[in-house]
Scaffold this motif. Structure first.
Motif, PDB file in Angstrom:
ATOM      1  N   TYR A 184      -0.943  15.930  -0.102  1.00 18.47           N
ATOM      2  CA  TYR A 184      -0.158  15.219   0.711  1.00 18.47           C
ATOM      3  C   TYR A 184      -0.212  13.896   0.867  1.00 18.47           C
ATOM      4  CZ  TYR A 184       1.183  20.215   1.752  1.00 18.47           C
ATOM      5  OH  TYR A 184       1.592  21.461   1.372  1.00 18.47           O
ATOM      6  N   ILE A 185       0.779  13.281   0.800  1.00 17.94           N
ATOM      7  CA  ILE A 185       0.927  11.710   0.809  1.00 17.94           C
ATOM      8  C   ILE A 185       1.852  11.082   1.663  1.00 17.94           C
ATOM      9  CG2 ILE A 185       1.498   9.693  -0.754  1.00 17.94           C
ATOM     10  CD1 ILE A 185       1.263  12.096  -2.983  1.00 17.94           C
ATOM     11  N   CYS A 186       1.258  10.307   2.421  1.00 17.89           N
ATOM     12  CA  CYS A 186       1.890   9.780   3.774  1.00 17.89           C
ATOM     13  C   CYS A 186       2.638   8.436   3.173  1.00 17.89           C
ATOM     14  CB  CYS A 186       0.775   9.257   4.726  1.00 17.89           C
ATOM     15  SG  CYS A 186       1.663   8.254   6.182  1.00 17.89           S
ATOM     16  N   ASN A 187       3.764   8.318   4.016  1.00 19.37           N
ATOM     17  CA  ASN A 187       4.951   7.220   3.476  1.00 19.37           C
ATOM     18  C   ASN A 187       5.414   6.753   4.794  1.00 19.37           C
ATOM     19  OD1 ASN A 187       8.304   7.090   3.111  1.00 19.37           O
ATOM     20  ND2 ASN A 187       6.990   5.806   1.679  1.00 19.37           N
ATOM     21  N   MET A 188       5.601   5.362   4.671  1.00 19.50           N
ATOM     22  CA  MET A 188       6.169   4.670   5.843  1.00 19.50           C
ATOM     23  C   MET A 188       7.452   3.496   5.399  1.00 19.50           C
ATOM     24  SD  MET A 188       4.109   2.193   8.529  1.00 19.50           S
ATOM     25  CE  MET A 188       3.868   1.065   7.211  1.00 19.50           C
ATOM     26  N   ALA A 189       8.328   3.673   5.861  1.00 21.44           N
ATOM     27  CA  ALA A 189       9.343   2.590   5.613  1.00 21.44           C
ATOM     28  C   ALA A 189       9.428   1.669   6.784  1.00 21.44           C
ATOM     29  CB  ALA A 189      10.801   3.419   5.538  1.00 21.44           C
ATOM     30  N   TRP A 190       9.482   0.293   6.539  1.00 22.24           N
ATOM     31  CA  TRP A 190       9.402  -0.604   7.495  1.00 22.24           C
ATOM     32  C   TRP A 190       9.626  -1.836   7.094  1.00 22.24           C
ATOM     33  CZ3 TRP A 190       5.786  -4.828   6.640  1.00 22.24           C
ATOM     34  CH2 TRP A 190       5.397  -4.808   5.648  1.00 22.24           C
ATOM     35  N   GLY A 191       9.777  -2.745   7.806  1.00 22.08           N
ATOM     36  CA  GLY A 191      10.426  -4.098   7.587  1.00 22.08           C
ATOM     37  C   GLY A 191      12.084  -3.827   7.329  1.00 22.08           C
ATOM     38  N   PHE A 192      12.026  -4.830   6.097  1.00 22.42           N
ATOM     39  CA  PHE A 192      13.387  -4.970   5.826  1.00 22.42           C
ATOM     40  C   PHE A 192      13.508  -4.272   4.395  1.00 22.42           C
ATOM     41  CE2 PHE A 192      15.299  -6.806   9.253  1.00 22.42           C
ATOM     42  CZ  PHE A 192      14.715  -7.628   9.916  1.00 22.42           C
ATOM     43  N   GLY A 193      13.449  -2.866   4.095  1.00 18.11           N
ATOM     44  CA  GLY A 193      13.199  -2.464   2.692  1.00 18.11           C
ATOM     45  C   GLY A 193      12.329  -2.265   2.244  1.00 18.11           C
ATOM     46  N   MET A 194      10.971  -2.442   3.240  1.00 18.09           N
ATOM     47  CA  MET A 194       9.572  -2.165   2.690  1.00 18.09           C
ATOM     48  C   MET A 194       9.133  -0.470   2.611  1.00 18.09           C
ATOM     49  SD  MET A 194       8.724  -5.360   1.910  1.00 18.09           S
ATOM     50  CE  MET A 194       7.138  -5.187   1.665  1.00 18.09           C
ATOM     51  N   ASP A 195       8.359  -0.189   1.646  1.00 20.41           N
ATOM     52  CA  ASP A 195       8.015   1.079   1.350  1.00 20.41           C
ATOM     53  C   ASP A 195       6.600   1.266   1.129  1.00 20.41           C
ATOM     54  OD1 ASP A 195       9.299   3.894  -0.538  1.00 20.41           O
ATOM     55  OD2 ASP A 195       8.931   3.803   1.534  1.00 20.41           O
ATOM     56  N   SER A 196       5.503   1.926   2.136  1.00 21.95           N
ATOM     57  CA  SER A 196       4.219   2.094   1.657  1.00 21.95           C
ATOM     58  C   SER A 196       3.830   3.268   1.673  1.00 21.95           C
ATOM     59  CB  SER A 196       3.458   1.298   2.738  1.00 21.95           C
ATOM     60  OG  SER A 196       3.863  -0.257   2.887  1.00 21.95           O
ATOM     61  N   SER A 251      -0.138  -5.866   8.755  1.00 24.18           N
ATOM     62  CA  SER A 251       0.729  -6.669   9.128  1.00 24.18           C
ATOM     63  C   SER A 251       2.257  -5.890   9.287  1.00 24.18           C
ATOM     64  CB  SER A 251       0.900  -8.119   8.469  1.00 24.18           C
ATOM     65  OG  SER A 251      -0.210  -8.778   8.395  1.00 24.18           O
ATOM     66  N   ILE A 252       2.305  -4.991  10.149  1.00 26.12           N
ATOM     67  CA  ILE A 252       3.399  -3.984  10.124  1.00 26.12           C
ATOM     68  C   ILE A 252       4.439  -4.434  11.137  1.00 26.12           C
ATOM     69  CG2 ILE A 252       4.356  -1.830  10.466  1.00 26.12           C
ATOM     70  CD1 ILE A 252       1.275  -0.979  10.047  1.00 26.12           C
ATOM     71  N   PHE A 253       5.636  -4.416  10.726  1.00 27.27           N
ATOM     72  CA  PHE A 253       6.729  -4.557  11.678  1.00 27.27           C
ATOM     73  C   PHE A 253       8.005  -3.824  11.511  1.00 27.27           C
ATOM     74  CE2 PHE A 253       9.821  -7.277   9.425  1.00 27.27           C
ATOM     75  CZ  PHE A 253       9.069  -7.466   8.293  1.00 27.27           C
ATOM     76  N   ARG A 254       8.638  -3.293  12.714  1.00 28.98           N
ATOM     77  CA  ARG A 254       9.869  -2.839  12.343  1.00 28.98           C
ATOM     78  C   ARG A 254       9.800  -1.323  11.629  1.00 28.98           C
ATOM     79  NH1 ARG A 254      15.839  -4.532  12.177  1.00 28.98           N
ATOM     80  NH2 ARG A 254      16.876  -3.222  11.146  1.00 28.98           N
ATOM     81  N   ILE A 255       8.824  -0.519  12.088  1.00 27.21           N
ATOM     82  CA  ILE A 255       8.753   0.750  11.472  1.00 27.21           C
ATOM     83  C   ILE A 255      10.031   1.595  11.757  1.00 27.21           C
ATOM     84  CG2 ILE A 255       7.515   3.008  11.347  1.00 27.21           C
ATOM     85  CD1 ILE A 255       5.147   1.375  12.102  1.00 27.21           C
ATOM     86  N   ASN A 256      10.782   2.086  10.569  1.00 32.35           N
ATOM     87  CA  ASN A 256      11.961   2.789  10.600  1.00 32.35           C
ATOM     88  C   ASN A 256      11.561   4.174  10.639  1.00 32.35           C
ATOM     89  OD1 ASN A 256      13.692   0.366  10.498  1.00 32.35           O
ATOM     90  ND2 ASN A 256      12.873   0.212   8.244  1.00 32.35           N
ATOM     91  N   SER A 257      10.743   4.707   9.561  1.00 37.14           N
ATOM     92  CA  SER A 257      10.293   6.053   9.720  1.00 37.14           C
ATOM     93  C   SER A 257       9.028   6.227   8.992  1.00 37.14           C
ATOM     94  CB  SER A 257      11.600   6.851   8.748  1.00 37.14           C
ATOM     95  OG  SER A 257      11.549   6.396   7.585  1.00 37.14           O
TER      96      SER A 257
END
Length: 116
Positions: free
Chosen positions: A93-105, A27-33
């Motif tokens: 090597y580790i993948c990272n995603m900043a998304w939503g409002f301040g979420m970090d996965s 349930s991803i929305f608003r991927i920032n980076s």
């Protein structure tokens, strides 16, 4: 639940190339980076490269000119093309995603080993 799954790691000789991929699902929305970090044995995790939703990129000095990050926004996927690999690039090597409002996965990582 958001998941990041990396692939493409392996063993390569110095001077060789690898292409890493990371696919995000859930349930991803608003991927920032999206981006890649790495952690070598006995060392702290470090940033490798990031790419924003509008395509702006940022690279660690140690990989500039050798690594290229790209993303497919429609597939929520990020890639890391690694050329001219050096033994010091050996790491998880580790993948990272900043998304939503301040979420970090974060993903679980993929191993890259560069032999001399």
């Amino acid at each position: 639940q958001v998941q990041l799954v990396e692939s493409g790691g392996g063993l390569v000789q110095a001077g060789g190339s690898l292409r890493l991929s990371c696919a995000a699902s859930g349930s991803i929305f608003r991927i920032n980076s999206m981006g890649w970090h790495r952690q070598a044995p006995g060392k702290q995790r470090e940033l490798v490269a990031t790419i924003t939703i509008d395509g702006s990129t940022n690279y660690a000095d140690s990989v500039k000119g050798r690594f290229t990050i790209s993303r497919d926004n429609a597939k929520n996927t990020v890639h890391l093309q690694m050329n001219s690999l050096k033994p010091e690039d050996t790491a998880i090597y580790i993948c990272n995603m900043a998304w939503g409002f301040g979420m970090d996965s974060w993903g679980k990582g993929t191993h890259v080993t560069v032999s001399s």
